[in-house]
Motif scaffolding. Sequence first.
Motif, PDB file in Angstrom:
ATOM      1  N   LEU A 102       0.801  -1.115  -0.007  1.00 39.89           N
ATOM      2  CA  LEU A 102      -0.103   0.196  -0.027  1.00 39.89           C
ATOM      3  C   LEU A 102       0.806   1.180   0.143  1.00 39.89           C
ATOM      4  O   LEU A 102       0.440   2.511  -0.235  1.00 39.89           O
ATOM      5  CB  LEU A 102      -0.921  -0.223   1.143  1.00 39.89           C
ATOM      6  CG  LEU A 102      -1.862  -0.977   1.207  1.00 39.89           C
ATOM      7  CD1 LEU A 102      -2.801  -1.194   2.464  1.00 39.89           C
ATOM      8  CD2 LEU A 102      -2.825  -1.001   0.024  1.00 39.89           C
ATOM      9  N   VAL A 103       2.255   1.090   0.328  1.00 42.13           N
ATOM     10  CA  VAL A 103       3.044   2.395   0.094  1.00 42.13           C
ATOM     11  C   VAL A 103       3.003   2.797  -1.158  1.00 42.13           C
ATOM     12  O   VAL A 103       3.305   3.806  -1.392  1.00 42.13           O
ATOM     13  CB  VAL A 103       4.469   2.110   0.917  1.00 42.13           C
ATOM     14  CG1 VAL A 103       5.556   3.069   0.497  1.00 42.13           C
ATOM     15  CG2 VAL A 103       4.234   1.499   2.462  1.00 42.13           C
ATOM     16  N   VAL A 104       2.948   2.045  -2.305  1.00 42.60           N
ATOM     17  CA  VAL A 104       3.266   1.985  -3.579  1.00 42.60           C
ATOM     18  C   VAL A 104       2.223   3.308  -4.034  1.00 42.60           C
ATOM     19  O   VAL A 104       2.674   4.264  -4.443  1.00 42.60           O
ATOM     20  CB  VAL A 104       3.149   0.962  -4.458  1.00 42.60           C
ATOM     21  CG1 VAL A 104       3.365   1.277  -6.015  1.00 42.60           C
ATOM     22  CG2 VAL A 104       4.420   0.065  -4.062  1.00 42.60           C
ATOM     23  N   PRO A 105       0.980   2.953  -4.006  1.00 47.41           N
ATOM     24  CA  PRO A 105       0.019   3.726  -4.305  1.00 47.41           C
ATOM     25  C   PRO A 105      -0.012   5.234  -3.487  1.00 47.41           C
ATOM     26  O   PRO A 105      -0.425   6.336  -3.944  1.00 47.41           O
ATOM     27  CB  PRO A 105      -1.407   3.371  -4.388  1.00 47.41           C
ATOM     28  CG  PRO A 105      -1.338   2.203  -3.395  1.00 47.41           C
ATOM     29  CD  PRO A 105       0.317   1.662  -3.492  1.00 47.41           C
ATOM     30  N   THR A 154       1.810  -1.140  -8.233  1.00 44.83           N
ATOM     31  CA  THR A 154       1.144  -1.858  -7.116  1.00 44.83           C
ATOM     32  C   THR A 154       0.956  -3.083  -7.425  1.00 44.83           C
ATOM     33  O   THR A 154       1.039  -3.885  -6.572  1.00 44.83           O
ATOM     34  CB  THR A 154      -0.208  -1.036  -6.797  1.00 44.83           C
ATOM     35  OG1 THR A 154       0.127   0.480  -6.593  1.00 44.83           O
ATOM     36  CG2 THR A 154      -0.803  -1.702  -5.535  1.00 44.83           C
ATOM     37  N   ALA A 155       0.483  -3.571  -8.570  1.00 44.78           N
ATOM     38  CA  ALA A 155       0.061  -4.918  -8.940  1.00 44.78           C
ATOM     39  C   ALA A 155       1.514  -5.678  -9.017  1.00 44.78           C
ATOM     40  O   ALA A 155       1.432  -6.840  -8.438  1.00 44.78           O
ATOM     41  CB  ALA A 155      -0.499  -4.942 -10.344  1.00 44.78           C
ATOM     42  N   ALA A 156       2.567  -5.075  -9.473  1.00 44.49           N
ATOM     43  CA  ALA A 156       3.883  -5.618  -9.549  1.00 44.49           C
ATOM     44  C   ALA A 156       4.366  -5.822  -7.876  1.00 44.49           C
ATOM     45  O   ALA A 156       4.734  -7.199  -7.708  1.00 44.49           O
ATOM     46  CB  ALA A 156       4.913  -4.896 -10.198  1.00 44.49           C
ATOM     47  N   ALA A 157       3.928  -5.073  -7.131  1.00 42.80           N
ATOM     48  CA  ALA A 157       4.349  -5.314  -5.870  1.00 42.80           C
ATOM     49  C   ALA A 157       3.621  -6.284  -5.320  1.00 42.80           C
ATOM     50  O   ALA A 157       4.173  -7.273  -4.411  1.00 42.80           O
ATOM     51  CB  ALA A 157       4.219  -3.797  -5.168  1.00 42.80           C
ATOM     52  N   GLN A 158       2.496  -6.443  -5.764  1.00 44.92           N
ATOM     53  CA  GLN A 158       1.286  -7.393  -4.986  1.00 44.92           C
ATOM     54  C   GLN A 158       2.122  -8.718  -5.482  1.00 44.92           C
ATOM     55  O   GLN A 158       2.097  -9.965  -4.869  1.00 44.92           O
ATOM     56  CB  GLN A 158       0.172  -7.295  -5.439  1.00 44.92           C
ATOM     57  CG  GLN A 158      -0.769  -8.278  -4.897  1.00 44.92           C
ATOM     58  CD  GLN A 158      -1.172  -8.042  -3.467  1.00 44.92           C
ATOM     59  OE1 GLN A 158      -1.584  -6.556  -3.450  1.00 44.92           O
ATOM     60  NE2 GLN A 158      -1.683  -8.898  -2.664  1.00 44.92           N
ATOM     61  N   PRO A 164      -7.572 -11.320  -5.840  1.00 44.87           N
ATOM     62  CA  PRO A 164      -8.501 -10.132  -6.080  1.00 44.87           C
ATOM     63  C   PRO A 164      -7.914  -8.859  -5.927  1.00 44.87           C
ATOM     64  O   PRO A 164      -8.249  -8.077  -6.703  1.00 44.87           O
ATOM     65  CB  PRO A 164      -9.478 -10.542  -4.771  1.00 44.87           C
ATOM     66  CG  PRO A 164      -9.648 -12.064  -4.438  1.00 44.87           C
ATOM     67  CD  PRO A 164      -8.020 -12.335  -4.729  1.00 44.87           C
ATOM     68  N   TRP A 165      -7.065  -8.641  -5.036  1.00 43.49           N
ATOM     69  CA  TRP A 165      -6.259  -7.342  -4.945  1.00 43.49           C
ATOM     70  C   TRP A 165      -5.527  -7.195  -6.352  1.00 43.49           C
ATOM     71  O   TRP A 165      -5.619  -6.332  -6.782  1.00 43.49           O
ATOM     72  CB  TRP A 165      -5.507  -7.596  -3.701  1.00 43.49           C
ATOM     73  CG  TRP A 165      -6.078  -6.934  -2.515  1.00 43.49           C
ATOM     74  CD1 TRP A 165      -6.785  -5.921  -2.066  1.00 43.49           C
ATOM     75  CD2 TRP A 165      -6.718  -8.349  -1.659  1.00 43.49           C
ATOM     76  NE1 TRP A 165      -7.465  -6.135  -0.983  1.00 43.49           N
ATOM     77  CE2 TRP A 165      -7.578  -7.569  -0.694  1.00 43.49           C
ATOM     78  CE3 TRP A 165      -6.448  -9.324  -1.413  1.00 43.49           C
ATOM     79  CZ2 TRP A 165      -8.051  -8.070   0.649  1.00 43.49           C
ATOM     80  CZ3 TRP A 165      -7.127 -10.017  -0.534  1.00 43.49           C
ATOM     81  CH2 TRP A 165      -7.990  -9.457   0.614  1.00 43.49           C
ATOM     82  N   LEU A 166      -4.648  -8.259  -6.643  1.00 44.42           N
ATOM     83  CA  LEU A 166      -3.954  -8.205  -7.949  1.00 44.42           C
ATOM     84  C   LEU A 166      -5.093  -7.464  -9.009  1.00 44.42           C
ATOM     85  O   LEU A 166      -4.742  -6.704  -9.735  1.00 44.42           O
ATOM     86  CB  LEU A 166      -3.216  -9.190  -8.116  1.00 44.42           C
ATOM     87  CG  LEU A 166      -2.607  -9.330  -9.629  1.00 44.42           C
ATOM     88  CD1 LEU A 166      -1.592  -8.396  -9.596  1.00 44.42           C
ATOM     89  CD2 LEU A 166      -2.072 -10.666 -10.087  1.00 44.42           C
ATOM     90  N   ALA A 167      -6.175  -8.155  -9.088  1.00 51.18           N
ATOM     91  CA  ALA A 167      -7.196  -7.984 -10.264  1.00 51.18           C
ATOM     92  C   ALA A 167      -7.543  -6.400  -9.988  1.00 51.18           C
ATOM     93  O   ALA A 167      -7.732  -5.584 -10.818  1.00 51.18           O
ATOM     94  CB  ALA A 167      -8.416  -8.822 -10.080  1.00 51.18           C
ATOM     95  N   ALA A 168      -7.911  -5.937  -8.739  1.00 51.39           N
ATOM     96  CA  ALA A 168      -8.314  -4.715  -8.487  1.00 51.39           C
ATOM     97  C   ALA A 168      -7.141  -3.553  -8.683  1.00 51.39           C
ATOM     98  O   ALA A 168      -7.557  -2.563  -9.341  1.00 51.39           O
ATOM     99  CB  ALA A 168      -8.667  -4.451  -7.064  1.00 51.39           C
ATOM    100  N   TRP A 169      -6.123  -3.743  -8.563  1.00 50.74           N
ATOM    101  CA  TRP A 169      -5.003  -2.905  -8.956  1.00 50.74           C
ATOM    102  C   TRP A 169      -4.859  -2.824 -10.354  1.00 50.74           C
ATOM    103  O   TRP A 169      -4.827  -1.493 -10.956  1.00 50.74           O
ATOM    104  CB  TRP A 169      -3.602  -3.224  -8.287  1.00 50.74           C
ATOM    105  CG  TRP A 169      -3.503  -3.470  -7.042  1.00 50.74           C
ATOM    106  CD1 TRP A 169      -2.849  -4.656  -6.277  1.00 50.74           C
ATOM    107  CD2 TRP A 169      -3.962  -2.956  -5.910  1.00 50.74           C
ATOM    108  NE1 TRP A 169      -2.880  -4.904  -5.221  1.00 50.74           N
ATOM    109  CE2 TRP A 169      -3.570  -3.615  -4.516  1.00 50.74           C
ATOM    110  CE3 TRP A 169      -4.784  -1.866  -5.562  1.00 50.74           C
ATOM    111  CZ2 TRP A 169      -4.089  -3.342  -3.309  1.00 50.74           C
ATOM    112  CZ3 TRP A 169      -5.057  -1.561  -4.497  1.00 50.74           C
ATOM    113  CH2 TRP A 169      -4.898  -2.084  -3.205  1.00 50.74           C
TER     114      TRP A 169
END
Length: 181
Positions: A114-117, A138-142, A162-167
Amino acid sequence: MSATPAPTSFPRVDRLLRGLGWGGALVLWLLPFLAARLTPQMNWSPMDHIAWGVMLLVAAVLFETSLRLSRSFAYRLACWIGLGAGFLLVWANLAVGIIGSEDAAINSLLFAVLVVPLVGAFLVDFRARGLARVMAATAAAQIAVAVPPLLAREPDVVFTLPWLAAWLISAALFRKAARAG
């Protein structure tokens, strides 16, 4: 924030959205108090209530900010998806942990995603084109956080998808907003 707040052509809609955002946060904040009166299983500590309130306040402020930054529906939707994903990531991770138990060290790294965004939004001046890149990062960090548990054959890593998809959806919507001007 140096992005110029955009005047909206739908002030009534914005007022309604603001009311829903702040009112929704208030209702969600009150739900644990009500649940505690209805069931003994709801035994939050005072610190749990404070953490919940802080999470909701941050979400409401960011929601309000998204309304002020752009009148583009794609931009706003990208903000809301990212905000919702971040909120759910913190909530799930604090409650039970996402990978393994809430005490598993890997879960701390999910907070770091979450630091990324949060930092990236300021670095790109809240502009849609830059935010598209930030959400892709952010997706790459995930993904980077998910690789070690995946290699260790940790089955819970699937819950990060799901978080990867959301990013990625948020990144695509910011790209759309950038193209629209």
